[in-house]
Design an enzyme around this catalytic site. Structure first.
Site, PDB file in Angstrom:
ATOM      1  N   ILE A  95      -0.209  -0.783 -16.137  1.00  0.00           N
ATOM      2  CA  ILE A  95      -0.689   0.343 -15.329  1.00  0.00           C
ATOM      3  C   ILE A  95       0.519   1.240 -15.023  1.00  0.00           C
ATOM      4  O   ILE A  95       1.604   0.737 -14.711  1.00  0.00           O
ATOM      5  CB  ILE A  95      -1.314  -0.172 -13.994  1.00  0.00           C
ATOM      6  CG1 ILE A  95      -2.341  -1.302 -14.250  1.00  0.00           C
ATOM      7  CG2 ILE A  95      -1.904   0.979 -13.196  1.00  0.00           C
ATOM      8  CD1 ILE A  95      -3.575  -0.936 -15.017  1.00  0.00           C
ATOM      9  N   LYS A 154       1.715 -15.271 -10.636  1.00  0.00           N
ATOM     10  CA  LYS A 154       0.385 -14.674 -10.820  1.00  0.00           C
ATOM     11  C   LYS A 154      -0.650 -15.742 -11.209  1.00  0.00           C
ATOM     12  O   LYS A 154      -1.802 -15.673 -10.787  1.00  0.00           O
ATOM     13  CB  LYS A 154       0.451 -13.557 -11.863  1.00  0.00           C
ATOM     14  CG  LYS A 154       1.309 -12.353 -11.425  1.00  0.00           C
ATOM     15  CD  LYS A 154       0.843 -11.761 -10.107  1.00  0.00           C
ATOM     16  CE  LYS A 154       1.493 -10.416  -9.798  1.00  0.00           C
ATOM     17  NZ  LYS A 154       1.062  -9.862  -8.495  1.00  0.00           N
ATOM     18  N   ASN A 159       3.864 -14.357 -20.445  1.00  0.00           N
ATOM     19  CA  ASN A 159       4.597 -13.230 -21.033  1.00  0.00           C
ATOM     20  C   ASN A 159       6.078 -13.580 -21.102  1.00  0.00           C
ATOM     21  O   ASN A 159       6.691 -13.858 -20.064  1.00  0.00           O
ATOM     22  CB  ASN A 159       4.385 -11.968 -20.178  1.00  0.00           C
ATOM     23  CG  ASN A 159       4.897 -10.723 -20.862  1.00  0.00           C
ATOM     24  OD1 ASN A 159       5.054 -10.690 -22.089  1.00  0.00           O
ATOM     25  ND2 ASN A 159       5.166  -9.693 -20.075  1.00  0.00           N
ATOM     26  N   ALA A 186       0.815  -1.223   0.000  1.00  0.00           N
ATOM     27  CA  ALA A 186       0.000   0.000   0.000  1.00  0.00           C
ATOM     28  C   ALA A 186       0.845   1.267   0.000  1.00  0.00           C
ATOM     29  O   ALA A 186       0.303   2.378   0.040  1.00  0.00           O
ATOM     30  CB  ALA A 186      -0.932  -0.004   1.207  1.00  0.00           C
ATOM     31  N   TYR A 221       7.312 -14.449 -12.700  1.00  0.00           N
ATOM     32  CA  TYR A 221       6.161 -13.581 -12.400  1.00  0.00           C
ATOM     33  C   TYR A 221       4.858 -14.202 -12.915  1.00  0.00           C
ATOM     34  O   TYR A 221       3.844 -14.220 -12.206  1.00  0.00           O
ATOM     35  CB  TYR A 221       6.427 -12.230 -13.055  1.00  0.00           C
ATOM     36  CG  TYR A 221       5.429 -11.137 -12.765  1.00  0.00           C
ATOM     37  CD1 TYR A 221       5.415 -10.477 -11.528  1.00  0.00           C
ATOM     38  CD2 TYR A 221       4.520 -10.721 -13.734  1.00  0.00           C
ATOM     39  CE1 TYR A 221       4.511  -9.453 -11.283  1.00  0.00           C
ATOM     40  CE2 TYR A 221       3.621  -9.704 -13.505  1.00  0.00           C
ATOM     41  CZ  TYR A 221       3.624  -9.062 -12.273  1.00  0.00           C
ATOM     42  OH  TYR A 221       2.727  -8.041 -12.040  1.00  0.00           O
ATOM     43  N   ARG A 260       2.807   2.413  -2.397  1.00  0.00           N
ATOM     44  CA  ARG A 260       2.951   3.067  -3.708  1.00  0.00           C
ATOM     45  C   ARG A 260       1.940   2.469  -4.689  1.00  0.00           C
ATOM     46  O   ARG A 260       1.342   1.435  -4.420  1.00  0.00           O
ATOM     47  CB  ARG A 260       4.367   2.823  -4.268  1.00  0.00           C
ATOM     48  CG  ARG A 260       5.441   3.506  -3.494  1.00  0.00           C
ATOM     49  CD  ARG A 260       6.808   3.294  -4.107  1.00  0.00           C
ATOM     50  NE  ARG A 260       7.371   1.995  -3.761  1.00  0.00           N
ATOM     51  CZ  ARG A 260       7.855   1.133  -4.658  1.00  0.00           C
ATOM     52  NH1 ARG A 260       7.833   1.415  -5.938  1.00  0.00           N
ATOM     53  NH2 ARG A 260       8.373  -0.015  -4.257  1.00  0.00           N
TER      54      ARG A 260
HETATM   55  P1  NAP Z   1       4.876  -0.771  -7.270  1.00  0.00           P
HETATM   56  O1  NAP Z   1       4.471   0.605  -7.643  1.00  0.00           O
HETATM   57  O2  NAP Z   1       6.241  -1.247  -7.574  1.00  0.00           O
HETATM   58  O3  NAP Z   1       4.566  -0.958  -5.700  1.00  0.00           O
HETATM   59  C1  NAP Z   1       4.782  -2.212  -5.116  1.00  0.00           C
HETATM   60  C2  NAP Z   1       4.376  -2.178  -3.659  1.00  0.00           C
HETATM   61  O4  NAP Z   1       4.612  -3.498  -3.145  1.00  0.00           O
HETATM   62  C3  NAP Z   1       5.215  -1.218  -2.841  1.00  0.00           C
HETATM   63  O5  NAP Z   1       4.429  -0.556  -1.874  1.00  0.00           O
HETATM   64  C4  NAP Z   1       6.231  -2.138  -2.180  1.00  0.00           C
HETATM   65  O6  NAP Z   1       6.687  -1.713  -0.904  1.00  0.00           O
HETATM   66  C5  NAP Z   1       5.428  -3.403  -2.003  1.00  0.00           C
HETATM   67  N1  NAP Z   1       6.325  -4.549  -1.869  1.00  0.00           N
HETATM   68  C6  NAP Z   1       7.153  -5.078  -2.786  1.00  0.00           C
HETATM   69  N2  NAP Z   1       7.869  -6.070  -2.238  1.00  0.00           N
HETATM   70  C7  NAP Z   1       7.470  -6.165  -0.935  1.00  0.00           C
HETATM   71  C8  NAP Z   1       7.854  -6.971   0.155  1.00  0.00           C
HETATM   72  N3  NAP Z   1       8.774  -7.918   0.046  1.00  0.00           N
HETATM   73  N4  NAP Z   1       7.253  -6.769   1.336  1.00  0.00           N
HETATM   74  C9  NAP Z   1       6.303  -5.816   1.475  1.00  0.00           C
HETATM   75  N5  NAP Z   1       5.903  -5.011   0.491  1.00  0.00           N
HETATM   76  C10 NAP Z   1       6.482  -5.188  -0.698  1.00  0.00           C
HETATM   77  O7  NAP Z   1       3.903  -1.847  -7.953  1.00  0.00           O
HETATM   78  P2  NAP Z   1       2.458  -1.716  -8.605  1.00  0.00           P
HETATM   79  O8  NAP Z   1       2.634  -1.492 -10.039  1.00  0.00           O
HETATM   80  O9  NAP Z   1       1.612  -0.798  -7.802  1.00  0.00           O
HETATM   81  O10 NAP Z   1       1.954  -3.211  -8.444  1.00  0.00           O
HETATM   82  C11 NAP Z   1       1.056  -3.625  -7.442  1.00  0.00           C
HETATM   83  C12 NAP Z   1       0.593  -5.037  -7.742  1.00  0.00           C
HETATM   84  O11 NAP Z   1      -0.038  -5.050  -9.025  1.00  0.00           O
HETATM   85  C13 NAP Z   1       1.733  -6.043  -7.832  1.00  0.00           C
HETATM   86  O12 NAP Z   1       1.339  -7.268  -7.295  1.00  0.00           O
HETATM   87  C14 NAP Z   1       1.962  -6.175  -9.315  1.00  0.00           C
HETATM   88  O13 NAP Z   1       2.535  -7.416  -9.645  1.00  0.00           O
HETATM   89  C15 NAP Z   1       0.552  -6.032  -9.831  1.00  0.00           C
HETATM   90  N6  NAP Z   1       0.500  -5.619 -11.240  1.00  0.00           N
HETATM   91  C16 NAP Z   1       0.991  -4.419 -11.634  1.00  0.00           C
HETATM   92  C17 NAP Z   1       0.921  -4.063 -12.971  1.00  0.00           C
HETATM   93  C18 NAP Z   1       1.413  -2.740 -13.491  1.00  0.00           C
HETATM   94  O14 NAP Z   1       1.377  -2.553 -14.725  1.00  0.00           O
HETATM   95  N7  NAP Z   1       1.869  -1.828 -12.655  1.00  0.00           N
HETATM   96  C19 NAP Z   1       0.374  -4.962 -13.891  1.00  0.00           C
HETATM   97  C20 NAP Z   1      -0.102  -6.185 -13.450  1.00  0.00           C
HETATM   98  C21 NAP Z   1      -0.046  -6.493 -12.117  1.00  0.00           C
HETATM   99  P3  NAP Z   1       7.673  -0.418  -0.733  1.00  0.00           P
HETATM  100  O15 NAP Z   1       6.819   0.761  -1.101  1.00  0.00           O
HETATM  101  O16 NAP Z   1       8.044  -0.461   0.688  1.00  0.00           O
HETATM  102  O17 NAP Z   1       8.793  -0.646  -1.675  1.00  0.00           O
END
Ligand code: NAP
Length: 249
Positions: free
Chosen positions: A188, A159, A149, A14, A155, A16
């Site tokens: 995203i 997923k 992918n 949560a 990954y 970012r």
């Molecule tokens: P992001 O901006 O990189 O943010 C990731 C968040 O996860 C951060 O708050 C981070 O914590 C936290 N995190 C990562 N590793 C962690 C760990 N070991 N322990 C606790 N927290 C951890 O990613 P996002 O794009 O918002 O993605 C969120 C979810 O959506 C993910 O599961 C991702 O796989 C999925 N998703 C994203 C996309 C996309 O295009 N962005 C597409 C498909 C799926 P910190 O803030 O402390 O670093």
């Protein structure tokens, strides 16, 4: 208007991006939100932002790749919040590379953070939820888990695993009125995708396969996730919803 009856949610990742948007949207609907992220700074800032906007939030720094850390955090948390009604498993990371170049540690890190974390959180938070006979679990998967992918064996496997877990837990918890659904975002705009979004050549190539011809916003995912956590979504379980501009039709 979505209804939430004095609910408490735990949202991982949560600090970012998508998780922060989900935490904020739930808080706007009156839900008390426990914001979990790896760094205390990021979940602290997210929770402080919610409180500054008039919402209720608590920050909790936990490395979700560490099952022992989750167990310790959940034990403490359940003393303060005996019932957490909503769990959003969103924390995730990528360690991309073609299979023959992928290290075992990149495989393990991605599986632990994206998938095994859901197993631990759901076991710990899900038990009081099932006893209370009401709950919402939303797992943030990815179109990579739906379509596969190239360059994301770790990954995509994680997923796809989340999707299998979602469907199985939907069946296990259905008798207790706890719903379990997955959301599968496409591309995203967050820190995770900055390198593609900010690269004109890479982004043009990606947008060729996105019928809506744009990247999604975190809010696009947050609105659906919030709906799935609401009272109104009580007859929806075991489903996977793509939020991907039409990529995985
Ligand atoms: P992001 O901006 O990189 O943010 C990731 C968040 O996860 C951060 O708050 C981070 O914590 C936290 N995190 C990562 N590793 C962690 C760990 N070991 N322990 C606790 N927290 C951890 O990613 P996002 O794009 O918002 O993605 C969120 C979810 O959506 C993910 O599961 C991702 O796989 C999925 N998703 C994203 C996309 C996309 O295009 N962005 C597409 C498909 C799926 P910190 O803030 O402390 O670093």
């Amino acid at each position: 208007m979505l209804t939430f009856k004095n609910r408490t949610a735990l949202v991982t990742g949560a600090g970012r991006g998508i998780g922060k948007a989900i935490a904020e949207t739930l808080a706007q609907h009156g839900v008390t939100v426990i914001c979990v992220s790896k760094s205390a700074e990021s979940c602290g800032a997210a929770a402080a932002g919610i409180v500054a906007a008039g919402g209720k939030a608590k920050a909790l720094a936990v490395d979700v790749a560490d099952g022992g850390a989750i167990a310790r955090a959940a034990e403490e948390l359940l003393k303060e919040f005996p019932l957490i009604d909503i769990l959003v498993n969103n924390a995730g990371l990528t360690r991309d590379g073609l299979l023959f170049r992928m290290s075992e540690s990149d495989w393990n890190d991605v599986l632990a953070t994206n998938l095994t974390s859901c197993f631990h959180w759901t076991k710990l938070i899900g038990r009081p939820m099932t006893r209370a006979r009401w709950g919402r679990i939303v797992n943030i998967a990815s179109v990579s888990g739906v379509m596969g992918n190239a360059g994301q064996a770790n990954y995509s496997a994680a997923k796809a695993g989340m999707i299998g877990l979602t469907k199985t837990l939907a069946r296990e918890f259905a008798g207790r009125s706890v719903t379990v659904n997955a959301v599968a975002p496409g591309f995203i705009k967050t820190d995770m995708t900055t390198e593609f979004v900010n690269n004109p050549e890479a982004s043009a190539k990606i947008l060729e396969v996105v019928p809506l011809r744009r990247f999604g916003e975190s809010a696009d995912v947050a609105h659906l996730a919030t709906y799935l956590c609401s009272e109104q979504a009580g007859y929806i379980t075991g489903q996977v919803f793509n939020v991907d501009g039409g990529m995985a039709m």
